[in-house]
Design an enzyme around this catalytic site. Sequence first.
Site, mmCIF file in Angstrom:
data_model
loop_
_atom_site.group_PDB
_atom_site.id
_atom_site.type_symbol
_atom_site.label_atom_id
_atom_site.label_comp_id
_atom_site.label_asym_id
_atom_site.label_seq_id
_atom_site.Cartn_x
_atom_site.Cartn_y
_atom_site.Cartn_z
ATOM 1 N N SER A 136 0.841 -1.193 0.000
ATOM 2 C CA SER A 136 0.000 0.000 0.000
ATOM 3 C C SER A 136 0.878 1.247 0.000
ATOM 4 C CB SER A 136 -0.919 -0.003 1.219
ATOM 5 O OG SER A 136 -0.155 0.235 2.381
ATOM 6 N N LYS A 137 0.200 2.349 -0.091
ATOM 7 C CA LYS A 137 0.862 3.648 -0.192
ATOM 8 C C LYS A 137 1.979 3.863 0.818
ATOM 9 C CE LYS A 137 -2.530 6.838 -1.887
ATOM 10 N NZ LYS A 137 -3.551 7.789 -1.493
ATOM 11 N N ARG A 138 1.745 3.385 2.037
ATOM 12 C CA ARG A 138 2.751 3.674 3.067
ATOM 13 C C ARG A 138 4.075 2.964 2.813
ATOM 14 N NH1 ARG A 138 2.360 -0.619 6.972
ATOM 15 N NH2 ARG A 138 0.643 -1.952 6.305
#
Length: 477
Positions: free
Chosen positions: A244-246
Amino acid sequence: MDNVRVRIAPSPTGYLHVGTAHTALFNWLFAKHNKGKFILRIEDTDIARSSKEYEENIIEGLKWLGLYWDEGPYYQTQRLDLYKKYAEELLKKELAYYCYCTPEELEERRKEALAQKKPPRYDRKCLYLSDEERAKYEREGRKPAIRLLIPEGKTIFNDIIRGEIEFNNQDIGDFVIMKSDGVPTYNFAVVIDDYTMGITHVIRGEDHISNTPKQLFIYNAFGWTPPEFAHLPLLLGPDRSKLSKRHGVTSVTEYKRMGYLPQALVNYLALLGWTPEENKEIYTIEELIELFDLRKVTKNPGIFDITKLEWINTQHIRRLSIKELADLTLPFLKEAEWFREENFNLEYYYKVLGLLQERLKTLSQIREYADYFFFDNLEYDKDTVKKVCKHPDTYFYLEKIKDEWNKLDEFTATNLETSLKTLAEQNQIPTKNLVHPIRVALTNKTIGPGLYEIAEVLGKEKTLKRLENFISFLKQI
RNA sequence: GGCCCUAUCGUCUAGUGGACUAGGACGUUGGGUUCUCAACCCAAAAACCGGGGUUCGAAUCCCCGUAGGGCCA
């Protein structure tokens, strides 16, 4: 395999994620390998979270990767009548029923069940509703949802990648297929779409394994033959949770912006979860299509490793012709603040790229590597200059080499090298005592391609001019 | 919490009961080459999650753990 039809069905609730691209690629490769069709369907029933902007990003990303679709895009929001029609068919067959329970009531009964250590499944209250009760709810203005009646027994399906997977039907409650607002639930819409679009193989992420039995109930209720299923391993971040984005950059179009080649990303993604028989790492898209085999996909999830992607990118950059490389790097070059259209010359640029091609990890690096080829007034840094001109006689030898190079008729790398080496030998000094200062003089950098090649590309005039400027700078400090 | 999936170097993986002293690639480290950096060449370190079985023989088959992940709330 005849008439293979596969699909990618993204929700436009975010930009094109590399995980989605991974799934799209495996579908696409499977379709191309089997001379089948690849279909794009936009699952936009979550109106609140969907946007046109995300949809455009997904389409841009797929096109950039070269994953062109043969049909579509189809939109679920344009097919609401269809879902309604099919849901009514199930009601008529008494394989589905109206449910008037409100979310609050359901939540309360779920808690109760949990408290009694029972599995929190729907209790079928509305299946046994009397006519009076139903009429009462209707009078209250309650809008019913539609639930599917789940039979007893076991549900088994054969996954192309994982083999047999078995579920107990009793673990799955009578789930909602149409919400009270008339919007189908995810699983229902998927089945209606896959069936009506003639999908033969559903190739999707492993996160959908537990949706499969639910979808199978729907196929069975209609008496339809379900497609084949293949559940791909998920893409993970370095901490082993779903990518994911993180974890960093997950947007495909962002990789484009960072200077990755689509064929490199495709190459990398293809090898994440699948290995061809051949023992090599770099493949063209044509080779991937030729070799692709769904049965050889691994079961274990893979960590997205940008270092390997970077390496694959350098390999693909090196395989580009100079002309292709020029076309692809030019947009990045134009972004540089020092770029001037009027100073730009394509033939010259080809020569520059000849020196830089094998050093580029990404196309965007052209901005930091090519600057000194395009502007003349280098602003030397005192400390750097002092560092490379440690030898007290540097100034003297630089004057000499300038004269020597000035005498050259053919300003080629070979001639420049011979002349510099001769001078060094005659004066019994190491060549690097000259090479390093000259490098800084010509490029204002301490690292870079071969010095003589740089000088040749710059040409006699610029080279001598820079040497001269450098010498005067050296005099001042 | 329930159900499901998975388990080989740091990472991607090869491996389908004997050819495994577990192979390759990225990365890492060391060396060579070179004017620097990169590239290139050579070398090295680095893994079968644990425990039980089955078998003459298990990374490979079975079971139980453990760990990670996913889905459903």
